[in-house]
Motif scaffolding. Structure first.
Motif, short mmCIF file in Angstrom:
data_model
loop_
_atom_site.label_atom_id
_atom_site.label_comp_id
_atom_site.label_asym_id
_atom_site.label_seq_id
_atom_site.Cartn_x
_atom_site.Cartn_y
_atom_site.Cartn_z
N LEU A 14 0.84 -1.19 0.00
CA LEU A 14 0.00 0.00 0.00
C LEU A 14 0.88 1.24 0.00
O LEU A 14 1.90 1.29 0.68
CB LEU A 14 -0.91 0.02 1.24
N ASN A 33 -5.07 2.67 -8.48
CA ASN A 33 -5.51 3.82 -7.69
C ASN A 33 -6.93 4.19 -8.11
O ASN A 33 -7.25 4.20 -9.29
CB ASN A 33 -4.56 5.00 -7.92
N ILE A 76 -10.71 3.42 -3.39
CA ILE A 76 -10.46 2.49 -2.29
C ILE A 76 -10.88 3.22 -1.01
O ILE A 76 -10.14 4.03 -0.46
CB ILE A 76 -8.98 2.07 -2.20
N LEU A 85 -3.61 4.50 -2.05
CA LEU A 85 -4.78 5.02 -1.36
C LEU A 85 -4.72 6.54 -1.33
O LEU A 85 -3.69 7.12 -0.98
CB LEU A 85 -4.84 4.48 0.08
N ALA A 102 -8.01 7.20 2.35
CA ALA A 102 -7.08 7.21 3.48
C ALA A 102 -7.05 8.56 4.18
O ALA A 102 -6.73 8.63 5.38
CB ALA A 102 -5.67 6.84 3.00
N PRO A 136 -5.28 2.17 5.91
CA PRO A 136 -4.21 1.23 5.55
C PRO A 136 -4.01 0.14 6.60
O PRO A 136 -3.82 -1.03 6.25
CB PRO A 136 -2.97 2.13 5.43
#
Length: 318
Positions: free
Chosen positions: A3, A193, A196, A217, A221, A228
């Motif tokens: 990640l 990407n 997410i 992310l 995020a 994550p």
């Protein structure tokens, strides 16, 4: 699966990255918001400060450049090499109208011959390994096979694909079949990407089990800094963690020399994403976003954190 944390202009600066890594972790690397040099390769002191090794201790950082000509790229790549970096990322993905109008970011995809010529110079002269972050087209993701034919000429460190065309901005559905189709024809690592937003997103999007080198992310995020960690089987975000993260950021901005108004502006950018964690908090959210003084802002933030309206299950989806 590896990640990484996407470059988020005005958000994922070295202050944010260092605190996120200390309190949450979960990502193997962070990508710095783009450096945009002028034609001679000069760029803002704030952009240099953001990538200085002493401001990025104990994290792996990949700098990113926003250019449409090889000369400034080569010049800045040389400066980054002198700082000890071994990879630089070329931004061919930014969908902003002001960026695209300059034929930078995803605007580079408007001129395929020019893109090819620029990449030829960059890859033949760069002192650093070069990776690319790209959109799948300008008007349509159906443009992507032709774009890939250009990329495949060069020894990319990796390709990070935001699975939309520029026209889709962040609203259109991501093109998962189009993304997956590229995996079998690329000899270098390909990262995914786009959208997410929760630990289950890779499964819901159909990415689970496919040979993807990693996930980048971004908005998800920022909305949930523990995402994550949760994606790797760790605990979900708690309201106390988010409050501690917020307070640490506020203190760090003030210590770095931001005045109260500037520090609030930085945090209000984050709240655009993080407010999804507080459904049914319209009154508290409105007070927070309308606050004009630092004492009022602190009071409004505290009221929101202690409102009892936090939900670890809510996720960003705009």
């Amino acid at each position: 699966m590896k990640l990484s944390f996407a470059p988020m202009e005005g958000i994922s600066t070295y202050i944010y990255r260092s605190i996120h890594a200390r309190l949450f972790g979960g990502v193997e690397e962070y990508f710095a918001p783009f450096i945009a040099p002028d034609g001679s390769g000069s760029f803002k002191a704030s952009a240099l400060r953001d990538v200085l090794p002493e401001n990025n201790r104990e994290i792996k950082l990949v700098p990113q450049l926003l250019v449409n000509r090889p000369e400034p790229f080569i010049h800045v790549a040389g400066e980054l090499a002198a700082l000890g970096y071994n990879e630089v990322n070329l931004n061919i993905g930014c969908p902003s109208s002001t960026v695209v109008a300059k034929h930078k970011g995803s605007g580079m995809l408007l001129d395929m011959e020019g893109l090819d010529a620029c990449l030829n110079e960059i890859f033949s002269r760069s002192p650093l390994a070069v990776s690319i972050k790209t959109r799948m087209g300008v008007e349509s993701t159906e443009e992507f096979p032709a774009i890939l034919e250009i990329y495949r000429k060069y020894p990319l460190k990796r390709l990070i694909v935001h699975a939309r065309a520029r026209s889709g901005m962040y609203r259109s559905p991501v093109d998962i079949p189009g993304f997956l189709a590229c995996l079998g024809v690329c000899s270098w690592p390909v990262w995914y990407n786009g959208d997410i937003f929760s630990p289950s997103s890779p499964i819901e999007l159909g990415l689970q089990g496919n040979i993807t080198a990693g996930l980048m992310l971004g908005r998800g995020a920022v909305a949930d800094p523990a995402l994550p960690r949760a994606m790797k089987g760790g605990a979900a975000l708690s309201v106390r963690e988010l409050e501690n993260f917020h307070d640490a950021l506020l203190s760090a901005y003030l210590e770095a020399g931001y005045d109260g108004r500037a520090a609030m502006a930085r945090l209000k950018e984050l709240w655009f994403y993080m407010l999804c964690k507080f459904p049914d908090s319209r009154r508290e959210s409105k007070a927070l976003l309308k606050s004009q003084s630092l004492p009022d802002y602190r009071a409004a933030a505290s009221a929101l954190f202690h409102s009892g309206k936090f939900s670890s299950e809510s996720s960003f989806s705009q």
